[in-house]
Design an enzyme around this catalytic site. Structure first.
Site, PDB file in Angstrom:
ATOM      1  N   HIS A   1       0.079   5.327   7.035  1.00  0.00           N
ATOM      2  CA  HIS A   1       0.069   5.581   5.704  1.00  0.00           C
ATOM      3  C   HIS A   1       0.522   7.006   5.330  1.00  0.00           C
ATOM      4  O   HIS A   1      -0.108   7.737   5.766  1.00  0.00           O
ATOM      5  CB  HIS A   1      -1.010   5.371   4.656  1.00  0.00           C
ATOM      6  CG  HIS A   1      -1.185   3.610   4.540  1.00  0.00           C
ATOM      7  ND1 HIS A   1      -2.042   3.022   5.515  1.00  0.00           N
ATOM      8  CD2 HIS A   1      -0.795   2.706   3.921  1.00  0.00           C
ATOM      9  CE1 HIS A   1      -2.152   1.672   5.379  1.00  0.00           C
ATOM     10  NE2 HIS A   1      -1.150   1.484   4.356  1.00  0.00           N
TER      11      HIS A   1
ATOM     12  N   SER B   1       0.740  -1.245  -0.010  1.00  0.00           N
ATOM     13  CA  SER B   1       0.053  -0.092   0.039  1.00  0.00           C
ATOM     14  C   SER B   1       0.879   1.298  -0.067  1.00  0.00           C
ATOM     15  O   SER B   1       0.500   2.324  -0.521  1.00  0.00           O
ATOM     16  CB  SER B   1      -0.850   0.082   1.257  1.00  0.00           C
ATOM     17  OG  SER B   1      -0.184  -0.255   2.440  1.00  0.00           O
TER      18      SER B   1
ATOM     19  N   ASP C   1      -4.943   6.841   9.890  1.00  0.00           N
ATOM     20  CA  ASP C   1      -4.455   5.565  10.571  1.00  0.00           C
ATOM     21  C   ASP C   1      -3.187   5.564  10.805  1.00  0.00           C
ATOM     22  O   ASP C   1      -2.859   4.540  11.812  1.00  0.00           O
ATOM     23  CB  ASP C   1      -4.721   4.605   9.291  1.00  0.00           C
ATOM     24  CG  ASP C   1      -3.687   4.794   8.097  1.00  0.00           C
ATOM     25  OD1 ASP C   1      -2.666   5.652   8.517  1.00  0.00           O
ATOM     26  OD2 ASP C   1      -3.727   4.160   7.154  1.00  0.00           O
TER      27      ASP C   1
ATOM     28  N   GLY D   1      -1.885  -4.236   1.160  1.00  0.00           N
ATOM     29  CA  GLY D   1      -1.996  -5.651   1.966  1.00  0.00           C
ATOM     30  C   GLY D   1      -1.097  -6.527   1.749  1.00  0.00           C
ATOM     31  O   GLY D   1      -1.085  -7.636   2.195  1.00  0.00           O
TER      32      GLY D   1
ATOM     33  N   ASN E   1       3.848  -5.057   5.691  1.00  0.00           N
ATOM     34  CA  ASN E   1       3.050  -5.931   6.263  1.00  0.00           C
ATOM     35  C   ASN E   1       3.484  -7.100   7.062  1.00  0.00           C
ATOM     36  O   ASN E   1       2.906  -7.594   8.204  1.00  0.00           O
ATOM     37  CB  ASN E   1       1.994  -6.153   5.086  1.00  0.00           C
ATOM     38  CG  ASN E   1       1.093  -5.143   4.595  1.00  0.00           C
ATOM     39  OD1 ASN E   1       0.821  -4.356   5.281  1.00  0.00           O
ATOM     40  ND2 ASN E   1       1.222  -4.888   3.266  1.00  0.00           N
TER      41      ASN E   1
END
Length: 217
Positions: free
Chosen positions: A188, A39, A185, A76, A104
């Site tokens: 990011h 991402s 979040d 992801g 991740n």
């Protein structure tokens, strides 16, 4: 009559030289790069054109470089996912890959040994195809603890040394833990965060492209 012929020949030769200078080197062509990542590469929740590949391409073109940076980021994605799709995500004709995977893996607590094995296999496959690699490193999040970080963080340097590929130590350099440069979040980058990432990454990308170009001559 001989004078007219000689003058005509000179004009043809001179015109050819001028055209050649305007056209540039015969072997000059667009450098094709692919950003293979998660991402952070895909531009999670960002408008089209605000992701890392698009902004990096624009920055490099502004410096006069003839380059295309294709976005092959999948939100992801893990190192295992990248390995499973590397052959079709990186098409023939690609000159170089910016390999950005592993974040991740760390967030999910995947054993660092597995991450290293997957990244090793990706680099090996790309090298076998004659594709240059610029490895973008990642750091384990603090909540994973010191032992995990000690096993995870050295992966990228170790692989860069093993395969003699270029390494950018930390893809989120200048953005990690900076709330004003991140989405809500807290992980990011927002558009301004991407700008910072591109600004810091650009010298490594230029050096990478220079290495590729020198091998094409």
């Amino acid at each position: 009559m001989r004078f007219k012929v000689a003058a005509l020949q000179f004009a043809v030769i001179a015109g050819g030289l001028i055209f050649g200078l305007m056209a540039g080197p015969a072997n000059a062509r667009t450098i094709q790069l692919v950003g293979l990542g998660d991402s952070l590469m895909a531009g999670y929740q960002l408008p089209p054109g605000d992701g890392f590949p698009a902004k990096l391409e624009a920055a490099l073109k502004a410096k006069g470089l003839d380059v295309v940076v294709t976005d092959a980021g999948v939100s992801g994605d893990t190192s295992s996912g990248g390995l499973s799709r590397v052959d079709w995500s990186v098409p023939d004709g690609t000159d170089g890959v910016i390999l950005e995977l592993g974040a991740n893996d760390a967030l999910r607590g995947i054993p660092p040994e597995d991450t290293e094995k997957n990244l090793d296999a990706i680099i090996s496959r790309l090298k076998d195809r004659g594709i240059a690699v610029l490895l973008a490193g990642m750091l384990a999040p603090p909540n994973m603890g010191g032992d995990y970080a000690a096993r995870f963080n050295p992966i990228y340097k170790r692989l860069a040394d093993k395969y003699q590929v270029k390494l950018y130590p930390f893809f989120l350099d200048g953005v990690a833990a900076q709330a004003n440069l991140q989405l809500q979040d807290g992980m990011h980058p927002n558009p301004e965060g991407v700008n910072i990432m591109v600004q810091r990454f650009e010298p490594a990308a230029q050096d990478f492209i220079g290495t590729i170009s020198s091998k094409l001559k």
